[in-house]
Scaffold this motif. Structure first.
Motif, PDB file in Angstrom:
ATOM      1  N   LEU A  67       0.822  -1.200   0.000  1.00  0.00           N
ATOM      2  CA  LEU A  67       0.000   0.000   0.000  1.00  0.00           C
ATOM      3  C   LEU A  67       0.858   1.252   0.000  1.00  0.00           C
ATOM      4  O   LEU A  67       0.561   2.232  -0.686  1.00  0.00           O
ATOM      5  CB  LEU A  67      -0.919  -0.007   1.224  1.00  0.00           C
ATOM      6  CG  LEU A  67      -1.890   1.156   1.369  1.00  0.00           C
ATOM      7  CD1 LEU A  67      -2.887   1.160   0.224  1.00  0.00           C
ATOM      8  CD2 LEU A  67      -2.606   1.077   2.706  1.00  0.00           C
ATOM      9  N   LYS A  68       1.961   1.216   0.735  1.00  0.00           N
ATOM     10  CA  LYS A  68       2.836   2.386   0.818  1.00  0.00           C
ATOM     11  C   LYS A  68       3.516   2.684  -0.513  1.00  0.00           C
ATOM     12  O   LYS A  68       3.869   3.835  -0.796  1.00  0.00           O
ATOM     13  CB  LYS A  68       3.882   2.170   1.906  1.00  0.00           C
ATOM     14  CG  LYS A  68       3.330   2.194   3.315  1.00  0.00           C
ATOM     15  CD  LYS A  68       4.416   1.971   4.346  1.00  0.00           C
ATOM     16  CE  LYS A  68       3.854   2.033   5.764  1.00  0.00           C
ATOM     17  NZ  LYS A  68       4.902   1.778   6.793  1.00  0.00           N
ATOM     18  N   LYS A  69       3.703   1.649  -1.328  1.00  0.00           N
ATOM     19  CA  LYS A  69       4.380   1.828  -2.616  1.00  0.00           C
ATOM     20  C   LYS A  69       3.454   2.390  -3.690  1.00  0.00           C
ATOM     21  O   LYS A  69       3.920   2.896  -4.712  1.00  0.00           O
ATOM     22  CB  LYS A  69       4.955   0.499  -3.084  1.00  0.00           C
ATOM     23  CG  LYS A  69       6.105  -0.007  -2.210  1.00  0.00           C
ATOM     24  CD  LYS A  69       6.616  -1.348  -2.702  1.00  0.00           C
ATOM     25  CE  LYS A  69       7.740  -1.878  -1.812  1.00  0.00           C
ATOM     26  NZ  LYS A  69       8.220  -3.208  -2.272  1.00  0.00           N
ATOM     27  N   LEU A  70       2.159   2.274  -3.492  1.00  0.00           N
ATOM     28  CA  LEU A  70       1.210   2.774  -4.491  1.00  0.00           C
ATOM     29  C   LEU A  70       1.195   4.285  -4.505  1.00  0.00           C
ATOM     30  O   LEU A  70       1.280   4.937  -3.465  1.00  0.00           O
ATOM     31  CB  LEU A  70      -0.197   2.257  -4.195  1.00  0.00           C
ATOM     32  CG  LEU A  70      -0.434   0.754  -4.365  1.00  0.00           C
ATOM     33  CD1 LEU A  70      -1.836   0.390  -3.911  1.00  0.00           C
ATOM     34  CD2 LEU A  70      -0.211   0.335  -5.818  1.00  0.00           C
ATOM     35  N   SER A  71       1.087   4.846  -5.686  1.00  0.00           N
ATOM     36  CA  SER A  71       0.962   6.305  -5.778  1.00  0.00           C
ATOM     37  C   SER A  71      -0.403   6.728  -5.256  1.00  0.00           C
ATOM     38  O   SER A  71      -1.367   5.963  -5.304  1.00  0.00           O
ATOM     39  CB  SER A  71       1.113   6.754  -7.238  1.00  0.00           C
ATOM     40  OG  SER A  71       0.116   6.158  -8.045  1.00  0.00           O
ATOM     41  N   LYS A  72      -0.463   7.925  -4.749  1.00  0.00           N
ATOM     42  CA  LYS A  72      -1.707   8.430  -4.171  1.00  0.00           C
ATOM     43  C   LYS A  72      -2.770   8.557  -5.252  1.00  0.00           C
ATOM     44  O   LYS A  72      -2.535   9.120  -6.316  1.00  0.00           O
ATOM     45  CB  LYS A  72      -1.466   9.781  -3.506  1.00  0.00           C
ATOM     46  CG  LYS A  72      -2.671  10.301  -2.734  1.00  0.00           C
ATOM     47  CD  LYS A  72      -2.333  11.586  -2.019  1.00  0.00           C
ATOM     48  CE  LYS A  72      -3.529  12.118  -1.250  1.00  0.00           C
ATOM     49  NZ  LYS A  72      -3.993  11.197  -0.211  1.00  0.00           N
ATOM     50  N   ALA A  73      -3.941   7.986  -4.975  1.00  0.00           N
ATOM     51  CA  ALA A  73      -5.029   8.019  -5.957  1.00  0.00           C
ATOM     52  C   ALA A  73      -5.554   9.434  -6.154  1.00  0.00           C
ATOM     53  O   ALA A  73      -5.613  10.220  -5.207  1.00  0.00           O
ATOM     54  CB  ALA A  73      -6.165   7.104  -5.511  1.00  0.00           C
ATOM     55  N   LYS A  74      -5.906   9.755  -7.394  1.00  0.00           N
ATOM     56  CA  LYS A  74      -6.467  11.055  -7.726  1.00  0.00           C
ATOM     57  C   LYS A  74      -7.902  10.868  -8.201  1.00  0.00           C
ATOM     58  O   LYS A  74      -8.276   9.784  -8.664  1.00  0.00           O
ATOM     59  CB  LYS A  74      -5.632  11.734  -8.818  1.00  0.00           C
ATOM     60  CG  LYS A  74      -4.150  11.849  -8.495  1.00  0.00           C
ATOM     61  CD  LYS A  74      -3.396  12.551  -9.612  1.00  0.00           C
ATOM     62  CE  LYS A  74      -3.392  11.721 -10.898  1.00  0.00           C
ATOM     63  NZ  LYS A  74      -2.656  10.459 -10.749  1.00  0.00           N
TER      64      LYS A  74
END
Length: 484
Positions: free
Chosen positions: A265-272
């Protein structure tokens, strides 16, 4: 109502054996819920999970108390405080306004202070709201109190199911999560019943009871191990997981899975927000938002908030109809708790939408006959039957299933953003329906229910054409079906 719209929640994939046997087995044998050869320890761990769930759903009970408060108290409040119809409509709808605002903050609050911290804060807001309502001498303090309880509802309906989903073993997670909706119904029903016996001020005081029970109970239950892992509290994480799975249980595999998911989860880019309209996610968004729209615009909040008025309009005494309404929804919701992991989500939605259609159609027909002075002896029977059919069938499907499906159809990357948008849509719809219901009834009683019947008919088409079955499927399989 269950709201699992949160980025951090890792819902363990269904192993495809969530039948009634799986629901019963953990309580009887505790074999798959924990990995321990010590049956006594395993049984004790199950009871820790159950006790923690029961404490947390005091927040759901409080939710139901808030929703059920306005229906039996309208005449008393309007008479004592000299409120107009518009003023009371504003009061009734402010619970949804507070919940709507909470939908913008509940995720951040639950992440920052934890699941237990969020429930503790919500209980404090709710207690303050009930005290303000009890002491009110006019419309303004009454509205402030209602808004505070509404804000707490918005936190509860997010934090409670998230907490339950994060602590429960996978084979009983579905049933335990739907206890959220059951306790909402019980709280609402009890408020309906007590409201016919005691004054509106004393009914407000009863709202303090679940708040107190929750505040005390939170001292005795563990924090969500997944949240503890996310914020880096490793020692507390292992202690919490051991309490929930058994002192002598081997938690190595589950702990490793939780840590791996947190790292992923930490590696995922922040959802827009723009991600929600991408081809990969758009059908998930349509399904989740569509179910919330149909859930609310089918009229549930108008009917539940002002049930006593509906019965009076049909020529029945408000108390007798309200009591019947209160008694029927609890056992039907219990049936839904059992069936959701046995029959599947989609069949329950189809049965529920069919029932709400017939319920609204019968009630609308009753008011139409009354307006034409035809078959007047049948009017109360048709009206009450219609409302009760509506409540029963709504409780078995449309009440809980949209929340469960919302937690399943969003991929992890946009689960928080997509879920939050769905929650926002739900509360905006709830506010609009609860605020306009009295005005719609003044415009046309039969027309109001025929409109709701039309929405239920559209719900049937929506579910039949777009909503997939998610029972017994892994999250990856669900995504493959949605994107096929």
């Amino acid at each position: 109502m269950a709201i699992e719209a949160i980025e951090q929640v890792k819902y363990i994939e269904n192993d495809g054996n969530n039948g009634l046997e799986d629901l019963e087995q953990p309580f009887l044998e505790a074999k798959t819920a924990v990995h321990s050869d010590d049956e006594k320890t395993a049984s004790g761990a199950i009871w820790v999970v159950l006790f923690s769930t029961l404490v947390s759903v005091c927040g759901s009970f409080e939710f139901g108390s808030c929703v059920g408060y306005s229906a039996p108290t309208e005449s008393g409040i309007r008479e004592d405080l000299d409120l107009t119809l518009a003023q009371f409509s504003m009061f009734g709808s402010l619970v949804t306004v507070g919940a709507t605002i909470a939908s913008f903050t509940c995720g951040a609050v639950t992440d920052f202070i934890g699941r237990k911290g969020a429930m503790r804060m919500a209980a404090a807001f709710s207690a303050a709201g009930w005290l303000v309502i009890y002491l009110s001498k006019g419309a303004l303090p009454l509205d402030i109190g209602r808004f505070l309880t509404g804000y707490s509802v918005g936190i509860f309906c997010y934090a409670v199911p998230v907490y339950i989903a994060e602590i429960a073993p996978s084979n009983i997670r579905g049933a335990l999560t739907t206890l959220n909706q059951l306790m909402i119904c019980i709280g609402s029903s009890l408020a309906f019943i007590l409201g016919t016996i005691i004054t509106w001020r004393n009914l407000a005081l009863t709202g303090l009871v679940p708040c107190i029970v929750l505040l005390v109970g939170l001292f005795f239950i563990p924090e969500s191990p997944r949240w503890l892992a996310k914020v880096g509290l490793e020692k507390e994480f292992e202690v919490s997981l051991h309490r929930l799975r058994g002192k002598n249980s081997d938690i190595t595999a589950e702990a490793a899975e939780i840590r791996a998911n947190v790292q992923r989860l930490k590696k995922l880019s922040k959802a827009k927000i723009s991600d929600l309209v991408e081809a990969e996610y758009i059908r998930s968004v349509i399904i989740a938002v569509g179910l919330m729209i149909f859930q609310q615009f089918g009229g549930i909040n108008g009917i539940s908030f002002y049930a006593s008025d509906i019965f009076v309009e049909s020529g029945l005494t408000g108390n007798s109809g309200t009591l019947t309404y209160a008694v029927i929804q609890v056992p039907v919701t219990m049936i839904g708790v059992v069936l959701i992991d046995k029959s599947g989500r989609r069949p329950l939605l189809l049965v529920s939408a069919t029932g709400t259609f017939f319920g609204c159609f019968l009630t609308g027909t009753a008011f139409l006959l009354e307006g034409q002075n035809m078959l007047l002896e049948w009017v109360p029977i048709l009206a009450v039957s219609g409302v009760l059919i509506y409540v029963a069938t709504y409780s078995i499907g449309m009440g809980a299933v949209p929340w469960v499906m919302m937690s399943e159809i969003f991929p992890l990357h946009i689960k928080g953003l997509g879920g939050s948008m769905s929650v926002l849509i739900k509360w905006l719809g709830a506010w609009l329906v609860s605020y306009t219901f009295n005005f719609l009834m003044s415009w046309s009683c039969p027309g109001t229910f025929f409109v709701f019947a039309g929405v239920s008919a559209l719900t049937l088409l929506f579910v039949a054409k777009l909503v997939p079955e998610t029972k017994g499927k892994t999250l990856e399989e669900i995504q493959a079906i949605i994107n096929s």
